[in-house]
Design a protein around this motif. Structure first.
Motif, mmCIF file in Angstrom:
data_model
loop_
_atom_site.group_PDB
_atom_site.id
_atom_site.type_symbol
_atom_site.label_atom_id
_atom_site.label_comp_id
_atom_site.label_asym_id
_atom_site.label_seq_id
_atom_site.Cartn_x
_atom_site.Cartn_y
_atom_site.Cartn_z
ATOM 1 N N ARG A 83 1.979 -41.572 1.258
ATOM 2 C CA ARG A 83 3.230 -40.816 1.243
ATOM 3 C C ARG A 83 4.050 -41.105 2.501
ATOM 4 O O ARG A 83 5.254 -41.314 2.431
ATOM 5 C CB ARG A 83 2.936 -39.319 1.127
ATOM 6 N N TYR A 84 3.387 -41.137 3.653
ATOM 7 C CA TYR A 84 4.072 -41.401 4.922
ATOM 8 C C TYR A 84 4.687 -42.804 4.922
ATOM 9 O O TYR A 84 5.835 -42.988 5.313
ATOM 10 C CB TYR A 84 3.108 -41.232 6.095
ATOM 11 N N ILE A 85 3.945 -43.779 4.450
ATOM 12 C CA ILE A 85 4.444 -45.160 4.417
ATOM 13 C C ILE A 85 5.657 -45.258 3.491
ATOM 14 O O ILE A 85 6.666 -45.881 3.842
ATOM 15 C CB ILE A 85 3.325 -46.139 3.985
ATOM 16 N N LEU A 86 5.563 -44.658 2.319
ATOM 17 C CA LEU A 86 6.692 -44.684 1.382
ATOM 18 C C LEU A 86 7.908 -43.973 1.962
ATOM 19 O O LEU A 86 9.039 -44.439 1.812
ATOM 20 C CB LEU A 86 6.300 -44.073 0.042
ATOM 21 N N LEU A 87 7.681 -42.857 2.636
ATOM 22 C CA LEU A 87 8.771 -42.133 3.279
ATOM 23 C C LEU A 87 9.420 -42.986 4.370
ATOM 24 O O LEU A 87 10.649 -43.034 4.486
ATOM 25 C CB LEU A 87 8.260 -40.810 3.861
ATOM 26 N N CYS A 88 8.612 -43.674 5.153
ATOM 27 C CA CYS A 88 9.144 -44.557 6.204
ATOM 28 C C CYS A 88 9.968 -45.693 5.602
ATOM 29 O O CYS A 88 11.053 -46.007 6.099
ATOM 30 C CB CYS A 88 8.007 -45.134 7.048
ATOM 31 N N ILE A 89 9.449 -46.291 4.553
ATOM 32 C CA ILE A 89 10.177 -47.389 3.903
ATOM 33 C C ILE A 89 11.517 -46.893 3.374
ATOM 34 O O ILE A 89 12.552 -47.525 3.592
ATOM 35 C CB ILE A 89 9.324 -48.022 2.780
ATOM 36 N N PHE A 90 11.504 -45.763 2.690
ATOM 37 C CA PHE A 90 12.740 -45.195 2.160
ATOM 38 C C PHE A 90 13.705 -44.855 3.290
ATOM 39 O O PHE A 90 14.899 -45.167 3.229
ATOM 40 C CB PHE A 90 12.445 -43.948 1.317
ATOM 41 N N HIS B 85 13.222 -36.660 13.141
ATOM 42 C CA HIS B 85 14.042 -36.359 11.975
ATOM 43 C C HIS B 85 14.931 -37.553 11.630
ATOM 44 O O HIS B 85 15.402 -38.266 12.509
ATOM 45 C CB HIS B 85 14.911 -35.126 12.225
ATOM 46 N N PHE B 86 15.158 -37.718 10.340
ATOM 47 C CA PHE B 86 15.967 -38.837 9.854
ATOM 48 C C PHE B 86 17.353 -38.845 10.488
ATOM 49 O O PHE B 86 17.832 -39.888 10.938
ATOM 50 C CB PHE B 86 16.087 -38.775 8.323
ATOM 51 N N MET B 87 18.008 -37.686 10.515
ATOM 52 C CA MET B 87 19.396 -37.638 10.984
ATOM 53 C C MET B 87 19.510 -38.030 12.453
ATOM 54 O O MET B 87 20.413 -38.783 12.825
ATOM 55 C CB MET B 87 20.005 -36.255 10.736
ATOM 56 N N SER B 88 18.604 -37.560 13.296
ATOM 57 C CA SER B 88 18.675 -37.933 14.714
ATOM 58 C C SER B 88 18.404 -39.428 14.886
ATOM 59 O O SER B 88 19.063 -40.098 15.678
ATOM 60 C CB SER B 88 17.718 -37.092 15.560
#
Length: 185
Positions: free
Chosen positions: A20-27, A70-73
């Motif tokens: 899940r973490y890897i997929l989240l990072c890729i996305f 966080h993604f936004m930062s």
């Protein structure tokens, strides 16, 4: 999906969390690159975006750098870094071979001493990985310095130097925030 991975394929909860973490990072990284690329293309600087991205891919891939929770930062800081490189290159293009080589040498030393700086969410690299990261980044910057000595002044050469400078500064900031870098290799 969790049930299929666990019950039918035999993955542990830990392995599922890693997937899940890897997929989240890729996305996350892909979407960030696409958005910044579209902004640069819209502004007429798509080739500059490609060069900065490729250089960051190597430098950051092997040397690490600043990591955000966080993604936004992360997105805002990345966007600011890309535009900063573009603006610095337009305002202060490099024209002097000796200055370019001296700056690249200083960046090489700093990056070699500080890298790799990994995310708090990843395990610390072992001494072999640290040595490999340092060598790859050093070789990359040496190759870029050779390119600078072969190719006369060009907009994209200067852009690459600014990319290396900004990466070096980001790495130094990451080392300070992480409390110094004590890995010796």
């Amino acid at each position: 999906m969790h049930d299929i991975l666990k019950n039918q394929l035999g993955y542990s909860d830990y392995e599922i969390k890693k997937i899940r973490y890897i997929l989240l990072c890729i996305f996350s990284e892909t979407s960030k690159i696409i958005i910044i690329g579209l902004l640069f293309a819209w502004a007429g600087f798509f080739l500059e975006f490609v060069e900065i991205t490729l250089l960051f891919f190597v430098l950051r891939g092997y040397g690490g750098g600043l990591h955000f929770n966080h993604f936004m930062s992360c997105f805002i800081f990345s966007l600011a870094a890309f535009f900063c490189i573009l603006l610095l290159n337009q305002a202060f293009p490099f024209h002097f071979f000796i200055l370019e080589e001296a700056i690249l040498f200083v960046c090489l030393i700093v990056i070699y001493c500080l890298s790799p700086i990994t995310s708090a969410f990843r395990p610390e690299p072992d001494s072999l990985v640290i040595k490999q990261s340092k060598r790859i980044n050093a070789c990359f910057i040496l190759l870029y310095a050779l390119l600078v000595s072969i190719v006369p002044y060009h907009h994209f050469i200067s852009l690459g130097i600014w990319t290396i400078i900004i990466h070096t500064l980001k790495l130094a900031i990451a080392a300070i925030l992480k409390g110094g870098h004590t890995d010796e290799a």
